[in-house]
Design a protein around this motif. Structure first.
Motif, PDB file in Angstrom:
ATOM      1  N   ASN A 260      28.178 -11.547  43.284  1.00 15.30           N
ATOM      2  CA  ASN A 260      28.013 -10.093  43.279  1.00 15.30           C
ATOM      3  C   ASN A 260      28.146  -9.458  44.659  1.00 15.30           C
ATOM      4  O   ASN A 260      28.104  -8.241  44.777  1.00 15.30           O
ATOM      5  CB  ASN A 260      26.688  -9.710  42.620  1.00 15.30           C
TER       6      ASN A 260
ATOM      7  N   PHE B 161      31.475  -8.633  38.845  1.00 17.17           N
ATOM      8  CA  PHE B 161      30.263  -8.222  38.149  1.00 17.17           C
ATOM      9  C   PHE B 161      29.733  -9.436  37.403  1.00 17.17           C
ATOM     10  O   PHE B 161      30.130  -9.721  36.272  1.00 17.17           O
ATOM     11  CB  PHE B 161      30.554  -7.043  37.223  1.00 17.17           C
TER      12      PHE B 161
ATOM     13  N   SER C  74      27.966  -4.492  29.571  1.00 12.39           N
ATOM     14  CA  SER C  74      28.122  -4.456  31.028  1.00 12.39           C
ATOM     15  C   SER C  74      29.509  -4.825  31.530  1.00 12.39           C
ATOM     16  O   SER C  74      29.780  -4.698  32.711  1.00 12.39           O
ATOM     17  CB  SER C  74      27.099  -5.391  31.678  1.00 12.39           C
TER      18      SER C  74
ATOM     19  N   SER D 117      30.827  -7.657  32.168  1.00 14.97           N
ATOM     20  CA  SER D 117      30.781  -8.661  33.228  1.00 14.97           C
ATOM     21  C   SER D 117      32.070  -9.475  33.233  1.00 14.97           C
ATOM     22  O   SER D 117      32.653  -9.746  32.190  1.00 14.97           O
ATOM     23  CB  SER D 117      29.564  -9.576  33.057  1.00 14.97           C
TER      24      SER D 117
ATOM     25  N   VAL E 134      28.190   1.896  37.823  1.00 13.53           N
ATOM     26  CA  VAL E 134      28.064   0.653  38.585  1.00 13.53           C
ATOM     27  C   VAL E 134      29.323   0.427  39.416  1.00 13.53           C
ATOM     28  O   VAL E 134      29.241   0.045  40.589  1.00 13.53           O
ATOM     29  CB  VAL E 134      27.798  -0.550  37.645  1.00 13.53           C
TER      30      VAL E 134
ATOM     31  N   ASP F 249      29.695  -0.013  43.464  1.00 13.26           N
ATOM     32  CA  ASP F 249      30.475  -1.116  44.018  1.00 13.26           C
ATOM     33  C   ASP F 249      31.518  -0.589  45.008  1.00 13.26           C
ATOM     34  O   ASP F 249      31.625  -1.070  46.135  1.00 13.26           O
ATOM     35  CB  ASP F 249      31.143  -1.879  42.868  1.00 13.26           C
TER      36      ASP F 249
END
Length: 156
Positions: free
Chosen positions: A76, A82, A99, A101, A143, A147
């Motif tokens: 991360n 992610f 999410s 990911s 998010v 980032d």
């Protein structure tokens, strides 16, 4: 799909089993190592594997260490990565569907291979809901903005 894989000594056996399953199901595995159970330093393997995901050289990553959290902390730190820790299929499904990911981290000392393979199967087959449900796209977008604001982009 191309999957970058990494592990430390505690995750070697489980990573090897997961890599075999991925290959059996048509995925290409970029195995960064380590390749045995000799004590090693996790960042030496997870960092280059996470770089492969960040650079787009791999579509996703699966990292296996003792409990999963070390891998997630390292991964991360890179832009566009992610990483989520999942030790059961329910959490693996949410890590993808809610999410989005792109890295899964698993604890080789926490779960056995049967459960780990179910976690991987779920994570690999679950679609991100943000393409059809605005609330997930909005949340993941926030998010991604964090980032982009705080993690420097990789140099070409």
């Amino acid at each position: 799909m191309k999957i970058a894989m990494a592990n430390d000594h505690a995750g070697f056996a489980l990573k090897t089993e997961i890599a075999g399953w991925l290959r059996e199901h048509g995925h290409e595995v970029l195995d960064i190592g380590t390749f045995d159970e000799q004590a090693c330093d996790l960042p030496d393997f997870v960092y280059p594997a996470a770089l492969a995901v960040a650079r787009g050289e791999a579509d996703r990553g699966i990292f296996v260490d003792g409990v999963g959290y070390g891998s997630a902390m390292i991964a991360n730190k890179l832009p566009g990565v992610f990483a989520a820790v999942a030790q059961d299929p329910f959490c693996a499904g949410l890590a993808r569907s809610h999410s989005d990911s792109n890295v899964l981290c698993i604890g080789g000392k926490i779960i056995g291979s049967a459960l780990a393979l179910e976690v991987v199967k779920t994570w690999m087959s679950t679609e991100y809901l943000g393409t059809t449900e605005e609330k997930y796209a909005r949340r993941v977008g926030k998010v991604a903005e964090i980032d982009a604001r705080h993690i420097p982009r990789l140099e070409e």
